[in-house]
Design an enzyme around this catalytic site. Structure first.
Site, PDB file in Angstrom:
ATOM      1  N   ASP A 282       0.201 -15.548  -3.813  1.00 22.35           N
ATOM      2  CA  ASP A 282       1.968 -15.221  -2.534  1.00 22.35           C
ATOM      3  C   ASP A 282       1.552 -16.009  -2.097  1.00 22.35           C
ATOM      4  O   ASP A 282       2.494 -17.413  -2.839  1.00 22.35           O
ATOM      5  CB  ASP A 282       1.291 -14.442  -1.729  1.00 22.35           C
ATOM      6  CG  ASP A 282       2.123 -13.533  -0.728  1.00 22.35           C
ATOM      7  OD1 ASP A 282       2.821 -14.283  -0.115  1.00 22.35           O
ATOM      8  OD2 ASP A 282       2.339 -12.566  -1.083  1.00 22.35           O
ATOM      9  N   HIS A 332       4.520 -15.518   4.182  1.00 18.73           N
ATOM     10  CA  HIS A 332       4.674 -14.177   4.763  1.00 18.73           C
ATOM     11  C   HIS A 332       2.917 -13.751   3.501  1.00 18.73           C
ATOM     12  O   HIS A 332       2.369 -12.453   3.481  1.00 18.73           O
ATOM     13  CB  HIS A 332       5.431 -13.947   3.340  1.00 18.73           C
ATOM     14  CG  HIS A 332       5.518 -12.752   2.341  1.00 18.73           C
ATOM     15  ND1 HIS A 332       4.660 -12.258   0.943  1.00 18.73           N
ATOM     16  CD2 HIS A 332       6.233 -11.260   2.849  1.00 18.73           C
ATOM     17  CE1 HIS A 332       5.250 -11.058   0.814  1.00 18.73           C
ATOM     18  NE2 HIS A 332       6.129 -10.636   1.330  1.00 18.73           N
ATOM     19  N   SER A 524       6.170  -5.036   0.537  1.00 19.35           N
ATOM     20  CA  SER A 524       5.052  -6.652   0.294  1.00 19.35           C
ATOM     21  C   SER A 524       3.869  -6.114   0.910  1.00 19.35           C
ATOM     22  O   SER A 524       2.666  -6.354   0.813  1.00 19.35           O
ATOM     23  CB  SER A 524       5.734  -7.548   0.560  1.00 19.35           C
ATOM     24  OG  SER A 524       6.408  -8.791  -0.785  1.00 19.35           O
TER      25      SER A 524
END
Length: 803
Positions: A282, A332, A524
Site C-alpha cells: 500500500d 491509506h 479498500s
C-alpha cells in the site's frame, strides 16, 4: 455540412424499439440549455425506449465524468404505469427488473444538458470485453518487456542490453529474471526504429499546423510495435495502480463492521497468532501510531521514482509513509493495516480483525499511485522470492515471508492476464503458498480491475452496514467474496455517525503527523477484513496439518463454508460466494480440510466482434479427487467450441473458439458446462456479431484525414441494415487515416464523451493506410462504449469537428 435530422422518441408512443442486451448513447436537455443546435431552442428533456426484459435484467444509466446535467432513469410497465424511479445519476445509476415483460425506459433531464450512456441486459451480457482500456493509467515513456527464452529465439538473437540500445531505449532496471523496465529516451528515434510513423494518432486537427504528439498515445504505439518483434514474448505499458477508497474524517470508536461478520464469536475460538504475517502492499505505514506498536515486522519501500516516493530516495528498507498529499495525506496504508491487525485487547483505539496477527508494511503507492514494475517487485519480495534490486543485484525475499498479501489498490490496465508483469508476480506468490487478496474497485462497474481480477487473486467487493452491496462496489465475473466496506452518506445503525469503516489513521494538516482514528469507505476497506479472517484461519490451524493453502482457502469459499449467503443461492456477480463470516471461517479451519471442489475462471465471458478465442481455467481445490464426466455446449450454440489445451488430467487451461460464419448480426449467448459427479459449472459465453440489422449509432460523420491529420473530406451517413456505407472521391495518392463519430448534442464537435466513436482499423488503434489507386475494404466498427466513457485523447477531441 448541415446536421442530420433527429428522430423523435420524446414519449411512450414514440418510444424507440430496442432488444436486450443493448448499449446506446443519447442526449437530453432542458429548453435553452446546451450548445446551439436543433434541440437547444425548444428542449429535448426526455428519451423513451421500448424493450422486452426478463426478471433480473438491469437498466443502467451512466453520465460522462465531466457531466453537469442532472438526469434520472424511469422504468414503466407495458401499460405505461411507473414501476420505479432512480435517484440522480452521479455518475451512474441502475434499476433492476422485477417482472418479465414489455417495459418502457425513460431518460429524463432534470437540469442542464448532456450526453448519456444507456446499458440494458444481464450483468454477464453487459460485461465489458477484456482487453486494453486506452483510458487506463500508465507511465508515459516507459515499457516493460520480456524477451523470448533462449530456446525460442533464433540464432544470433540480441541480448537484453542490445535490444534496448537497438530501439533507442534506456534500461531503468537491470534485467533479472524474465522482464526489463525500459525508458524511451527519444520517442521519434524509437518510433522510427520500429517503423512507426512519428505523427501521433492523437495529433489530429484542422488548421495549418500539426498538433503536439501525445506521450501516452506514442507509448502505446511503441508497445504495439514491440509486440510485433520476433524476439519479444511480451510488452506492456508500466501500468499505474491507485488506492481504492473514498476518505472522510469523522471519528468515532465503534466498529460495526466487526459485528457484521461475526468477529467477536471468532475471537472466542482464536485471537490470532503473532507468527501469522499479513503483507499490506500500500502507501506504507505510520510506525509510530500507538495502535500499531508491536504489530509490525520488517518491511520495504519499492517505489523506484524518488519524486513519486516523496521521501528523498527510491527503493529502500524504510516503508514509512511520508504522506501522499502534504497537509491532506490519506495515510491509506495505515488505515488498511489497522483493519487487518491494529493492536488487540490493549485498552486503546480500535481492534484489528486478525487479532494478534502481525503486519508486514510494503510501500508501493506514492503521490502519483504505483506502477506495475514496483508492485510486482513488492509482491515477489513479500512472498519470500528474490527480486531485482534495480541495480543489477538480487534483493533476497522477505524472511519470514508473508502468509497473506493484501492489496487495496488497482487499475484497469491489462494486456494479457497470463503474462503481464503483475500477473506473473501474483501467480508466483500464490505458487509459493501465499493467499493473495485484493480490492475489487469502487467504480460501480463490471469493468475488471487488476490485480483483483487475476485468477490467482481473491477479489473482494464491499457491503454496507445492512449487508447490502455498497453502491460504489464493482461487480462481475471476478468477484469472489464480499466484506464490509462502509458507506459514509448513511447511518443505518443508527448511532449518529456515518457508517464508514473505522481504523487507525494520521493527519499531517498541521505540518507534523498527528495519530488518530477515522472512517473511510471503499473496497479498500473490505479487502483487509478478508485478510484478517484468513489470518485467523491460519492461526487456528497452527499445529494441524495440512496448513491453510491458497487452494484450500479457495475451496472453503467455493463450498460456502466460510461465508454467509447473500444474493442468489449460489455464487453471483455482486457478492461472489457471499459475505465473509469470521466465525464460520475459524470453525471450518479447526475442522478437517475442505472437500474437493472445482472452480472455473472467469465465471462468464464476453467476446467483442473481433475476438475469436478465449481462455478458461478449470481448477480443483480442497481434499479428495474429482472426475470430469463431460464438457458440454448448450443454448443452441453450435458456433461455440471448447478444447483442453494445457494442464494436468481434466484440469488446467481450456480454449474456446467461435465461428460466426452462419450467425446473423446481433448478440448471441451460449453456455459451456463442466460436469462432475456432484457438481456442474456453467459459464455463459456472449459474443457480438456484426452487423446487427437494426443497429444504429446515430448519424455518423466519417472523416478522412491526411498524414498531417488535416481533414480531407467528411460525409454524414445513416445506417442501413446495421452498416454505414461511405466513400470519398478524387482522393490524391498518399497516407490517410479514417475516423467516425456521432454528434448527438449538435455542437459540431466529434468524439465528445458519451458519443459513438470509431477508428480504422480497430477501436483501440488508429493506423494509417496508403492510397495509390481505388481502395475498398476499409471496414471498421463504430459504436457506444459500455464503461467507462472512452475518449481517444484530448488532442483528438479538441481537433475532430463536424464541418
Amino acid at each position: 455540412m448541415l446536421a442530420a435530422p433527429n428522430i423523435s422518441n420524446n414519449s411512450i408512443i414514440e418510444a424507440q424499439e430496442l432488444t436486450s442486451p443493448a448499449v446506446l448513447g443519447g442526449y437530453v436537455n432542458l429548453k435553452g440549455a446546451g450548445d446551439q443546435g436543433q434541440t437547444s431552442v425548444d428542449g429535448d428533456p426526455s428519451d423513451f425506449y421500448s424493450v422486452a426484459l426478463s426478471a433480473g435484467e438491469v437498466v443502467r444509466l451512466a453520465l460522462p465524468d465531466d457531466a453537469t446535467a442532472r438526469m434520472r432513469l424511469f422504468l414503466y410497465d407495458e401499460t405505461g404505469t411507473l414501476v420505479e424511479e432512480s435517484p440522480d445519476a452521479a455518475p451512474s445509476v441502475a434499476l433492476s427488473v422485477a417482472t418479465a415483460g414489455r417495459h418502457y425506459v425513460e431518460v429524463r433531464a432534470l437540469s442542464g444538458a448532456g450526453s448519456y450512456r444507456l446499458m440494458i441486459g444481464t450483468p454477464a451480457a453487459l460485461m465489458t470485453p477484456a482487453g486494453f482500456n486506452p483510458a487506463a493509467e500508465f507511465v508515459p515513456g516507459e515499457v516493460l518487456v520480456r524477451l523470448k527464452t533462449a530456446a525460442a529465439q533464433q540464432p544470433g538473437a540480441r541480448s537484453m542490453s542490445a535490444f534496448a540500445r537497438d530501439y533507442g531505449m534506456q534500461m531503468l532496471a537491470r534485467p533479472s529474471g524474465e522482464w526489463m523496465r525500459l525508458r524511451i529516451a527519444d520517442m521519434p528515434t524509437t518510433l522510427d526504429r520500429l517503423n512507426i510513423p512519428t505523427k501521433s494518432p492523437g495529433a489530429r486537427g484542422q488548421g495549418t499546423g500539426a498538433r503536439a504528439n501525445d506521450p501516452r498515445q506514442d507509448t502505446w504505439r511503441v508497445v504495439q510495435g514491440l509486440r510485433q518483434q520476433p524476439d519479444v514474448a511480451h510488452a506492456q505499458p508500466n501500468f499505474i495502480r491507485r488506492p481504492l477508497f473514498v476518505p472522510n474524517d469523522p471519528l468515532f470508536p465503534f466498529q460495526w463492521h466487526h459485528e457484521l461478520i461475526n468477529l467477536p464469536q471468532a475471537w472466542d475460538l482464536t485471537t490470532g497468532h503473532e507468527s501469522v504475517i499479513v503483507a499490506v502492499i500500500d502507501t506504507g505505514v505510520l510506525p509510530g501510531h500507538p495502535d500499531l506498536q508491536g504489530k509490525l515486522v520488517s518491511g520495504y519501500d519499492f517505489i523506484s521514482d524518488p519524486v513519486n516516493a516523496a521521501d528523498g530516495d527510491g527503493i529502500d528498507d524504510d516503508p514509512t509513509d511520508p504522506g501522499d498529499d502534504p497537509g491532506a495525506s490519506s495515510f491509506h496504508g495505515t488505515h488498511v493495516a489497522g483493519i487487518v491487525a491494529a493492536a488487540f485487547d490493549n485498552g486503546i483505539g480500535v481492534a484489528g480483525a486478525g487479532g494478534h496477527t502481525r503486519i508486514m508494511p510494503v510501500r508501493v503507492l506514492g503521490r502519483d499511485g504505483g506502477t506495475d514494475a514496483d508492485i510486482a517487485r513488492a509482491v515477489r519480495w513479500a512472498a519470500g522470492l528474490d527480486t531485482p534490486n534495480g541495480d543489477g543485484t538480487e534483493l533476497p525475499g522477505a524472511s519470514p515471508r508473508a502468509d497473506i498479501i493484501n492489496m487495496s489498490l488497482g487499475g484497469e490496465g491489462v494486456l494479457d492476464q497470463d503474462v503481464d508483469v503483475l500477473a506473473l508476480a501474483v501467480a508466483a506468490a500464490r505458487d509459493a503458498g501465499v493467499i493473495v487478496i485484493a480490492a475489487a474497485g469502487n467504480n460501480a462497474s463490471s469493468v475488471p480491475l487488476y490485480p483483483a481480477a487475476y485468477a490467482s487473486v481473491v477479489a473482494v467487493g464491499a457491503v454496507d452496514a445492512a449487508g447490502r452491496r455498497a453502491a460504489y462496489s464493482n461487480f462481475g465475473f471476478f468477484i469472489d467474496v464480499a466484506a464490509p466496506g462502509g458507506v459514509l452518506n448513511a447511518d443505518l445503525q443508527p448511532d449518529g455517525y456515518a457508517d464508514g469503516v473505522l481504523s487507525t489513521l494520521g493527519s499531517d494538516a498541521g505540518g507534523g503527523v498527528d495519530y488518530s482514528y477515522s472512517y473511510y469507505q471503499g473496497t479498500s476497506m473490505a479487502a483487509p477484513h478478508v485478510a484478517g479472517v484468513a489470518a485467523l484461519m491460519k492461526a487456528a490451524r497452527i499445529g494441524l496439518t495440512p496448513d491453510l493453502t491458497p487452494d484450500q482457502f479457495e475451496a472453503y469459499l467455493a463450498n460456502h463454508m466460510i461465508t454467509a449467503d447473500l444474493g442468489s443461492l449460489d455464487r453471483d456477480d455482486f457478492y461472489g460466494h457471499g459475505l465473509i463470516d469470521a466465525h464460520r471461517a475459524v470453525v471450518a479451519a479447526l475442522d478437517s480440510p475442505p472437500p474437493a471442489v472445482a472452480t472455473v475462471m472467469p465465471a462468464a465471458l464476453r467476446l467483442d466482434a473481433f475476438e475469436e478465442t478465449a481462455r478458461l481455467d478449470l481448477r480443483q481445490a480442497g481434499s479428495g479427487t474429482l472426475t470430469l464426466t463431460g464438457v458440454f455446449v448448450s443454448g443452441g450454440a453450435e458456433w461455440l467450441m471448447v478444447v483442453r489445451t494445457q494442464g494436468p488430467g481434466d484440469f488446467g487451461q481450456y480454449t474456446l473458439s467461435v465461428d460466426r460464419t452462419a450467425l446473423p448480426g446481433g448478440v448471441h449467448t451460449g453456455f459451456i458446462s463442466f460436469v462432475f459427479s456432484d457438481q456442474t459449472l456453467t459459464v455463459p459465453v456472449t459474443i457480438d456479431v456484426l452487423p446487427h440489422a437494426g443497429a444504429s449509432a446515430s448519424t455518423q460523420y466519417v472523416t478522412l484525414l491526411d498524414e498531417n491529420f488535416l481533414t480531407v473530406g467528411q460525409v454524414a451517413v445513416a445506417p442501413s441494415g446495421g452498416v454505414y456505407h461511405f466513400s470519398f472521391s478524387d482522393v490524391p495518392p498518399g497516407s490517410y487515416y479514417l475516423l467516425s463519430g456521432s454528434d448527438l448534442d449538435d455542437d459540431f464537435q466529434l468524439l465528445d464523451q458519451g458519443e459513438a466513436v470509431g477508428t480504422y482499423p480497430t477501436p483501440a488503434s488508429l493506423i494509417s493506410f496508403t492510397v495509390s489507386s481505388d481502395r475498398t475494404g476499409l471496414d471498421f466498427v463504430t459504436g457506444f462504449q459500455q464503461w467507462p466513457f472512452f475518449l481517444p485523447g484530448e488532442s483528438v477531441a479538441a481537433a475532430a469537428v463536424k464541418r
